[in-house]
Design an enzyme around this catalytic site. Structure first.
Site, PDB file in Angstrom:
ATOM      1  N   HIS A  66     -41.013   7.899  18.202  1.00  0.00           N
ATOM      2  CA  HIS A  66     -42.721   6.988  18.835  1.00  0.00           C
ATOM      3  C   HIS A  66     -42.587   8.491  20.203  1.00  0.00           C
ATOM      4  CE1 HIS A  66     -45.243   3.861  18.598  1.00  0.00           C
ATOM      5  NE2 HIS A  66     -45.044   3.527  20.086  1.00  0.00           N
TER       6      HIS A  66
ATOM      7  N   TYR B  37     -49.847   3.658  19.247  1.00  0.00           N
ATOM      8  CA  TYR B  37     -51.006   3.374  18.813  1.00  0.00           C
ATOM      9  C   TYR B  37     -51.461   3.438  17.620  1.00  0.00           C
ATOM     10  CZ  TYR B  37     -51.066   4.251  24.249  1.00  0.00           C
ATOM     11  OH  TYR B  37     -50.685   4.252  25.131  1.00  0.00           O
TER      12      TYR B  37
ATOM     13  N   HIS C  90     -41.511  -5.062  20.342  1.00  0.00           N
ATOM     14  CA  HIS C  90     -41.615  -3.914  21.271  1.00  0.00           C
ATOM     15  C   HIS C  90     -40.282  -4.709  22.180  1.00  0.00           C
ATOM     16  CE1 HIS C  90     -45.589  -3.327  20.480  1.00  0.00           C
ATOM     17  NE2 HIS C  90     -45.422  -1.749  21.066  1.00  0.00           N
TER      18      HIS C  90
ATOM     19  N   HIS D 219     -45.230   8.855  24.127  1.00  0.00           N
ATOM     20  CA  HIS D 219     -46.662   7.535  24.405  1.00  0.00           C
ATOM     21  C   HIS D 219     -47.544   8.228  23.924  1.00  0.00           C
ATOM     22  CE1 HIS D 219     -47.484   3.659  23.588  1.00  0.00           C
ATOM     23  NE2 HIS D 219     -46.359   3.249  22.673  1.00  0.00           N
TER      24      HIS D 219
ATOM     25  N   ASP E 142     -40.934  -1.077  18.696  1.00  0.00           N
ATOM     26  CA  ASP E 142     -41.452   0.185  19.480  1.00  0.00           C
ATOM     27  C   ASP E 142     -41.288   0.320  21.049  1.00  0.00           C
ATOM     28  OD1 ASP E 142     -42.405   0.339  17.132  1.00  0.00           O
ATOM     29  OD2 ASP E 142     -44.486   0.598  17.652  1.00  0.00           O
ATOM     30  N   ASP E 143     -41.308   1.327  21.449  1.00  0.00           N
ATOM     31  CA  ASP E 143     -41.091   1.775  22.793  1.00  0.00           C
ATOM     32  C   ASP E 143     -39.425   2.178  23.887  1.00  0.00           C
ATOM     33  OD1 ASP E 143     -43.486   1.825  22.539  1.00  0.00           O
ATOM     34  OD2 ASP E 143     -44.051  -0.202  24.185  1.00  0.00           O
TER      35      ASP E 143
END
Length: 476
Positions: A337, A378, A431, A341, A287-288
């Site tokens: 995603h 989340y 991540h 965020h 993610d991210d």
């Protein structure tokens, strides 16, 4: 002119243009809004990378990102300091909150955009959104970098000292809307924390929530035409204006950091898909990103002949289109995603739609394919998020193995926890913006493969369940 939206029709008209052009606004605006700040595509700045801080637990949710521009180290330090100045007080205040009504968790989100990147000038706009139950709001700040002097300027430095501030106060007071109190606009440089320009060359002065109006007013911003603001500019302000309006952006701040080329031909020969009905599969998801360590991660995955799923943040993907393209070419899956965020479960349907669609556009434009999977930040979802995901043809993919890798400093610990918790059909969340996580990947691949696992994409893992748009899935 103050930014406003009235009625459902206006909101619908504002959805695409207003949301795409201004990442920081909580209220979506009409297409005629002259307070929309001009932004520069970050992929046009060679060597630009992003720094991301993220944390999620039952006490707080934090996501903060800012750019690092080659040749502008003082700017990177100033941005890091500005972000830290938002995160630290939030962490302190969130630590004092036992529990918010309805089980909500305090959230801090810091977004960025480039307001200029030409000649020897860079402008970076930060929008900080904070949710703390009944309290919260947005703070807006724009920092300007002078590459000639090697100095970072607050936005007020675009004006010619007290003379410029006094003149701008008069201009703003004469234009600000009824929601605001003109008397609260004072020549305090801290009040003019965010100054940029729109596509037409007007100066856009925007204020943080509660500074000149009640929080219910939303974003308060004023557009001042050139004839009114140009006499008030400092010498650097003139250069900043010229850089922001430059139709051929190009920085002159030194040589960008070279991006390592993919090793061999791994980026050109995608690995085959896996039948996870026959094979014992685990899905590694990241993610991210993309971020500074994603390129090395792609090398490590190629070395281990492992496929993965990257749930990308739209802002980061737009900055590193090279990594996004390379990941897709290597056979990895690209998931959505969201753009910024934000916790989607707190947003209205139209804003959820916008946040998802903006990332979808980035991925489609770069890779030629739209994502089929959504991971809500989340893991926060509700009926509204599910309905939007269904309407966009996206299945929601969560996880059942998490190791809080953002807290770890030892790659062996991360690998141990991933391997020990993995079972056939596990979906692991990691991540790729953390160096220590990428350091752990070779151990994770080797040890899982030694146990007979195949590292597959989330879609391959879930294929036998025929995931439906809008549904939420945690394992195969």
């Amino acid at each position: 002119m103050i930014a406003r939206v009235k009625g459902v029709a206006a909101l619908a008209a504002a959805l695409v243009l207003g949301a795409c052009a201004d990442q920081g606004a909580r209220q979506l605006r009409t297409v005629a809004d002259v307070t929309i700040v001009h932004t520069v595509n970050p992929s046009t700045v060679p060597g630009l990378t992003t720094v991301t801080r993220a944390e999620q637990n039952d006490r707080r949710h934090v996501y903060a990102s800012y750019p690092e521009v080659p040749g502008a180290r003082p700017l990177s330090r100033a941005l890091a300091s500005a972000v830290n100045g938002r995160v630290k007080p939030f962490e302190r205040d969130a630590g004092r909150v036992r529990r918010l009504p309805g089980g909500d968790v305090p959230e801090l989100n810091v977004q960025w955009s480039l307001t200029a990147a030409a000649q020897e000038v860079v402008g970076v706009r930060l929008v900080t959104s904070q949710f703390m139950g009944a309290s919260g709001g947005e703070t807006r700040e724009t920092l300007w970098y002078d590459g000639v002097a090697g100095m970072v300027h607050p936005a007020a430095d675009l004006l010619d000292g007290r003379r410029g501030l006094d003149g701008m106060v008069r201009q703003v007071r004469s234009r600000i809307g009824n929601e605001a109190n003109p008397g609260q606009v004072t020549p305090d440089p801290r009040m003019f924390s965010s100054i940029a320009f729109n596509e037409a060359g007007d100066m856009v002065v925007e204020f943080s929530d509660y500074s000149v109006a009640p929080g219910s007013a939303g974003r308060v911003a004023v557009a001042v035409p050139g004839s009114a603001y140009e006499p008030l500019l400092s010498s650097f302000g003139m250069r900043a204006r010229d850089a922001a309006l430059d139709t051929q952006p190009g920085l002159s701040l030194g040589s960008p950091t070279a991006t390592p080329a993919p090793r061999g031909d791994a980026a050109r020969r995608p690995l085959p898909r896996t039948d996870c009905v026959r094979a014992k599969c685990v899905a590694l998801t990241f993610d991210d990103g993309p971020g500074p360590h994603t390129g090395r991660l792609l090398d490590l995955l190629a070395d281990g002949r492992a496929r993965a799923t990257f749930f990308v943040v739209g802002d980061n993907a737009a900055a590193r289109t090279d990594l996004l393209r390379r990941a897709a070419a290597a056979g990895h899956e690209i998931g959505n995603h969201t753009q910024d965020h934000r916790d989607l479960s707190r947003l209205p349907a139209m804003q959820v739609t916008s946040d998802i669609q903006r990332t979808e556009e980035v991925v489609r434009d770069v890779t030629g394919r739209s994502p089929k999977l959504l991971r809500p930040p989340y893991g926060a979802t509700n009926a509204t998020v599910g309905a939007v995901a269904k309407s966009l043809g996206l299945a929601q993919v969560m996880w059942n193995v998490a190791v809080a890798d953002w807290r770890q400093s030892d790659a062996r610990v991360i690998a141990d926890r991933v391997v020990s918790a993995s079972r056939p059909g596990s979906i692991v969340v990691l991540h790729d913006n953390h160096k220590v996580t990428v350091d752990a990947v070779p151990r994770i691949i080797q040890r899982l493969q030694a146990k007979g696992y195949t590292l597959a994409t989330a879609s391959d893992l879930l294929a036998a369940r025929h995931p439906q748009p809008g549904g939420a899935y945690r394992n195969g």
